[in-house]
Write an enzyme that holds these catalytic residues in place. Structure first.
Site, short mmCIF file in Angstrom:
data_model
loop_
_atom_site.label_atom_id
_atom_site.label_comp_id
_atom_site.label_asym_id
_atom_site.label_seq_id
_atom_site.Cartn_x
_atom_site.Cartn_y
_atom_site.Cartn_z
CE LYS A 2 26.09 -5.94 -95.40
NZ LYS A 2 25.32 -5.76 -94.11
CB CYS A 46 21.96 -5.14 -95.37
SG CYS A 46 21.16 -3.95 -94.30
CD GLU A 58 22.18 -7.87 -92.97
OE1 GLU A 58 21.33 -6.99 -92.73
OE2 GLU A 58 23.41 -7.64 -93.09
N1 ING Z 1 22.54 -2.17 -92.09
C1 ING Z 1 22.46 -0.83 -92.46
C2 ING Z 1 22.20 -0.59 -93.94
O1 ING Z 1 23.07 -0.29 -94.73
C3 ING Z 1 22.96 1.33 -91.84
C4 ING Z 1 23.60 -0.02 -91.99
C5 ING Z 1 22.12 1.57 -90.77
C6 ING Z 1 23.16 2.28 -92.81
C7 ING Z 1 21.48 2.81 -90.65
C8 ING Z 1 22.52 3.52 -92.72
C9 ING Z 1 21.68 3.78 -91.63
O2 ING Z 1 21.02 -0.67 -94.27
C10 ING Z 1 23.25 -3.20 -92.61
N2 ING Z 1 23.10 -4.39 -91.98
O3 ING Z 1 24.00 -3.06 -93.58
#
Ligand code: ING
Length: 303
Positions: free
Chosen positions: A124, A169, A47
């Site tokens: 997304k 993600c 990503e």
């Molecule tokens: N990043 C994270 C994900 O869903 C996140 C957001 C970070 C969720 C840490 C939980 C803990 O993997 C993205 N870019 O969506």
């Protein structure tokens, strides 16, 4: 008749805030060449692969972040990647920040065929994090400021001899993402991610970041009889440690290949594209066993 696809997860280590896109593209071309040497015909990149994960900072006006976005794909910065991929006959998926001519901003991933032509584009759907600066956090997660939610939903495309889907993600944490593509007969889902280990709203989750990363992709793969490729931009990027452990997961839910570093690394797997049918035709025969009349709440209620 066996249908197989040799694919690679091209994991990236940290990209510095001031690292030129040309330098990142050079690293990606190197990974693509290594994947090609190992027989891969499809390479999945992370990503927002071309830049540092810039939603970790608040900048205003928003236009001050424009240089992190791509206004065309391919464009000047990415042309060398498209050219080398086409020369080698290798297709790829690439995550990047999209700025459309009419000013919309999306967290986007494209699928590019072995001829270097864009086959599909996914924007997304699930944007995590917050919309405005929250100074209490050690770092921001402002995807809801920098991007609009994707308006196109989830797609599945015929490519590389398979039914190929894409997600990005945070999408991988939502079972609906896999099921919508599962109902469209997906056989392979490509998913890039940038995932900080530290989760400021609930630090108790930090120790489980790697476990949760694999849990959701293994479950999604198994419950929909599909291959899932998770590709990280990992390591300590501008002081933020991010989950690496890029992996290839079979329709059985088994991890068949995994990165062992948090840097630039190629993970290759030979995928039997008939494997998923063994689950779709039996345990997860949707047409026979699902009871959508019992699931109305899933689409009628947000939470
Ligand atoms: N990043 C994270 C994900 O869903 C996140 C957001 C970070 C969720 C840490 C939980 C803990 O993997 C993205 N870019 O969506």
């Amino acid at each position: 008749m066996t249908r197989t696809l040799v694919l690679a997860a091209a994991q990236l280590g940290p990209v510095a805030r001031d690292e030129p896109k040309a330098s990142v593209v050079e690293r990606m071309v190197g990974l693509l060449r290594r994947a090609h040497r190992r027989g891969a015909t499809l390479v999945a990149f992370p990503e927002l692969a071309l830049t540092t994960f810039f939603p970790r900072w608040w900048v205003e006006p928003l236009s001050a972040a424009d240089h992190f976005y791509e206004t065309e794909m391919p464009g000047p910065a990415t042309e060398p990647l498209f050219a080398e991929a086409a020369r080698l006959g290798v297709g790829f998926s690439l995550g990047y920040a999209e700025l459309t001519p009419d000013g919309h901003r999306y967290n986007t991933q494209v699928l590019v065929g072995r001829d270097g032509q864009v086959v599909a584009r996914y924007r997304k759907v699930h944007l995590p994090g917050h919309e405005t600066e929250e100074p209490w956090r050690p770092f921001q997660h402002l995807e809801r400021y920098y991007f609009e939610p994707g308006p196109d939903g989830f797609g599945v495309w015929d490519a590389f001899g398979a039914r190929v889907g894409m997600m990005i993600c945070n999408d991988r944490r939502w079972p609906e993402s896999y099921r919508v593509m599962g109902l469209a007969g997906v056989e392979l889902i490509l998913c890039g991610y940038n995932t900080p280990v530290h989760y400021p709203p609930d630090p108790s989750q930090d120790a489980l970041a790697g476990f949760h990363n694999q849990l959701v992709m293994q479950a999604g793969a198994y419950q929909n009889g599909t291959w899932v490729v998770g590709v990280a931009k990992g390591g300590v990027e501008e002081g933020v440690d991010s989950v690496a452990q890029s992996c290839v997961i079979a329709p059985s839910g088994q991890v068949v290949a995994q990165a062992v570093s948090a840097g630039d690394e190629v993970v290759v797997a030979e995928c039997d594209l008939e494997w998923g049918a063994r689950y779709k035709a039996t345990l997860f025969d949707f047409a026979r066993y699902r009871r959508p009349e019992m699931y109305a709440a899933i689409t009628e209620v947000r939470g």
